[in-house]
Design an enzyme around this catalytic site. Structure first.
Site, PDB file in Angstrom:
ATOM      1  N   ASP A 188       0.123  -7.615   1.368  1.00 12.94           N
ATOM      2  CA  ASP A 188       0.546  -6.226   1.542  1.00 12.94           C
ATOM      3  C   ASP A 188       2.071  -6.094   1.521  1.00 12.94           C
ATOM      4  O   ASP A 188       2.661  -5.340   2.282  1.00 12.94           O
ATOM      5  CB  ASP A 188      -0.009  -5.636   2.839  1.00 12.94           C
ATOM      6  CG  ASP A 188       0.103  -4.107   2.872  1.00 12.94           C
ATOM      7  OD1 ASP A 188       0.215  -3.507   1.790  1.00 12.94           O
ATOM      8  OD2 ASP A 188       0.091  -3.531   3.972  1.00 12.94           O
TER       9      ASP A 188
ATOM     10  N   SER B 115       4.897   2.414   7.820  1.00 16.13           N
ATOM     11  CA  SER B 115       4.498   1.303   6.962  1.00 16.13           C
ATOM     12  C   SER B 115       5.637   0.855   6.058  1.00 16.13           C
ATOM     13  O   SER B 115       6.248   1.665   5.364  1.00 16.13           O
ATOM     14  CB  SER B 115       3.302   1.712   6.096  1.00 16.13           C
ATOM     15  OG  SER B 115       2.161   1.919   6.877  1.00 16.13           O
TER      16      SER B 115
ATOM     17  N   HIS C 135       0.813  -1.221   0.000  1.00 11.37           N
ATOM     18  CA  HIS C 135       0.000   0.000   0.000  1.00 11.37           C
ATOM     19  C   HIS C 135       0.843   1.267   0.000  1.00 11.37           C
ATOM     20  O   HIS C 135       0.325   2.356  -0.198  1.00 11.37           O
ATOM     21  CB  HIS C 135      -0.981   0.003   1.186  1.00 11.37           C
ATOM     22  CG  HIS C 135      -0.362   0.217   2.526  1.00 11.37           C
ATOM     23  ND1 HIS C 135      -0.037  -0.822   3.388  1.00 11.37           N
ATOM     24  CD2 HIS C 135      -0.016   1.344   3.179  1.00 11.37           C
ATOM     25  CE1 HIS C 135       0.469  -0.330   4.497  1.00 11.37           C
ATOM     26  NE2 HIS C 135       0.491   0.985   4.402  1.00 11.37           N
TER      27      HIS C 135
END
Length: 496
Positions: A173, A246, A143
């Site tokens: 992911d 992230s 993402h």
């Protein structure tokens, strides 16, 4: 009940984070005793600690770990022309406009590049990653770089490179990118299976644009299944992870990477003590496939599963409430061809015990399609072995599981069953499907459990197979004619 959400938004905590900047406290009080006023001390006999009390261990020092492996952690910035990028968390637009921030923060370099939901033109976001190969291969979250037109990587020595996206796997992911460089520092890969709950861990990343930020905590739990991410057994930690972290690494005290920081559980979008990382063994496996093929194929059985409760375990004659209960089997699926039936309890997959229904999807999806697997199932009060050839995950599956996490991945996001003859008679319906559970696109459109789907795009629907076929043929939207109580209404569903 207050809702809880897993956030993937780079600006969801911009306001809250903004008011924390510059507000520091110094509660240190210097205590200098005056020799003239200090009362004399009286020696007391030493008292040994009881033998059964363990000595208190000193807190760990992470400086050596950071110094050695910190240079292998990179900062990632992404740009997308004319559309919002999946910068550091999901595509939620609940974050504030930059105009809502105080002037001194609006002009701050830490917030200047965060994506603004109201902004037009090029969109920018930030994330983290880490080098796994000295020739420039980097792992990060899918993402972070998905749909980006340009990906830039900055090293700790301030060098910047334009990166090439080798591949993105949204199921786990994980993404792999590459920069044109040599002799780069790399991380050391650990074994998540040896990680114990309570161990110290360290996260390094770029929260809110603050480069190379180091935070620490402990492993709170292992093998967590999260909503819309049932294919990953996440490592849960209380190390501070925020938007921008992230894709960054999660280290153990040996300096080994055991996970890729991916999600946070939050009411507001910022850190609240619940962070989740993709185990590094899964990330490396995915990364290798992305480098070799540019995509990843995941295995599929084609069954609907649910938890085995104590009551169900007693009814099925199981000693304990373990395993994954098969509530339905998709027609022509690998499970159907192998003879799996509703009511079977899958207790082992390739020799590994299935303690709960959440244990099964990650193990199945880790296999490549057409791989042979062995299931141990419980049927009619005894166990038996079943051989199955694993299929491929179909993103357009309509009915995948009764579990919300899996249901949300389906294109339509509903679990249905045909009307019984009595229900058709009582409701004066010649056909229809009863909605048993709903998530994802259908839930957002307002479909509820108990609704009866009478038609799809004006075509009367009689079976789940027909529903799946009609949805698969639809474009970005589908019109469902539903009956709720005594009223009928068309509900448009955006399939994306």
């Amino acid at each position: 009940m207050e809702s809880k959400t897993f956030r993937r938004s780079a600006v969801a905590m911009a306001i809250a984070g903004a008011f924390a900047i510059g507000v520091t406290t110094a509660d240190r009080v210097s205590m200098h005793a005056n020799a003239a006023t200090t009362p004399p001390t009286v020696a007391t006999p030493a008292v040994s600690a009881p033998a059964n009390i363990a000595p208190i261990a000193a807190l760990p020092d992470f400086s050596g770990l950071v110094e050695k492996y910190g240079p292998a952690v990179v900062n990632i910035s992404v740009t997308s022309e004319g559309r919002k990028v999946a910068a550091t968390d999901d595509d939620d637009n609940s974050g504030p406009d930059m105009d809502q921030l105080p002037p001194f923060l609006r002009n701050s370099p830490f917030f200047r590049n965060l994506p603004n939901p109201q902004q037009r033109g090029p969109m920018r976001g930030v994330g983290s990653g880490f080098i796994v190969s000295s020739d420039g291969v980097i792992l990060t979250n899918a993402h972070v770089v998905a749909d980006a037109d340009e990906v830039m990587v900055k090293l700790t020595d301030r060098r910047e490179f334009k990166a090439k996206v080798l591949g993105v796997d949204k199921t786990t992911d994980i993404a792999a990118i590459k920069i044109d460089a040599k002799d780069l520092p790399v991380v050391k890969i650990g074994d998540p299976s040896k990680t114990r709950v309570g161990e110290w861990v360290v996260a390094i990343g770029e929260p809110y644009g603050f480069e190379n930020t180091v935070t620490a905590g402990i492993v709170s739990a292992k093998a967590r299944a999260l909503p819309q991410d049932s294919y990953v057994p996440f490592i849960q930690t209380d190390a501070a992870v925020n938007p921008g972290n992230s894709g960054g690494p999660l280290f153990n005290l040996k300096g080994e990477v055991i996970g890729v920081n991916s999600q946070i559980f939050s009411h507001s979008g910022g850190f609240q003590g619940l962070a989740f990382a993709v185990p590094i063994d899964i990330a490396m496996q995915v990364g290798d496939q992305l480098q070799a093929h540019g995509k990843v194929e995941h295995g599929r059985l084609g069954v609907t599963i649910q938890e085995v409760t104590q009551a169900l375990a007693q009814n099925f004659g199981l000693k304990s409430p373990n395993g994954a209960l098969v509530s339905s089997v998709q027609k022509d699926s690998p499970a159907a061809k192998a003879g799996i039936e509703p009511g079977d309890v899958i207790v082992k997959f390739n020799g590994k015990e299935i303690n709960g229904s959440a244990d099964l999807p990650p193990q199945v999806s880790s296999l490549k399609p057409n791989t042979q697997a062995t299931l141990e199932i419980w049927r009619d009060g005894k166990s038996r072995q079943v051989a199955v050839t694993v299929g491929a995950i179909d993103d357009k599956t309509v009915v995948a599981t009764n579990d919300k996490a899996e249901l949300g991945k389906a294109r339509l996001g509903i679990a249905v069953r045909p009307l019984s003859p009595e229900e058709m008679r009582d409701n004066s319906l010649p056909n229809g499907l009863v909605v048993q559970d709903v998530a994802g696109a259908a839930a957002r459109a307002g479909i509820r459990a108990g609704d009866v789907i009478v038609a799809v795009n004006n075509t009367p629907v009689k079976s789940t197979a027909q529903l799946k076929e009609l949805v698969a043929k639809s474009g970005k939207t589908v019109a469902l004619l539903i009956q709720r109580d005594d009223a009928r209404i068309f509900v448009p569903v955006n399939l994306g």
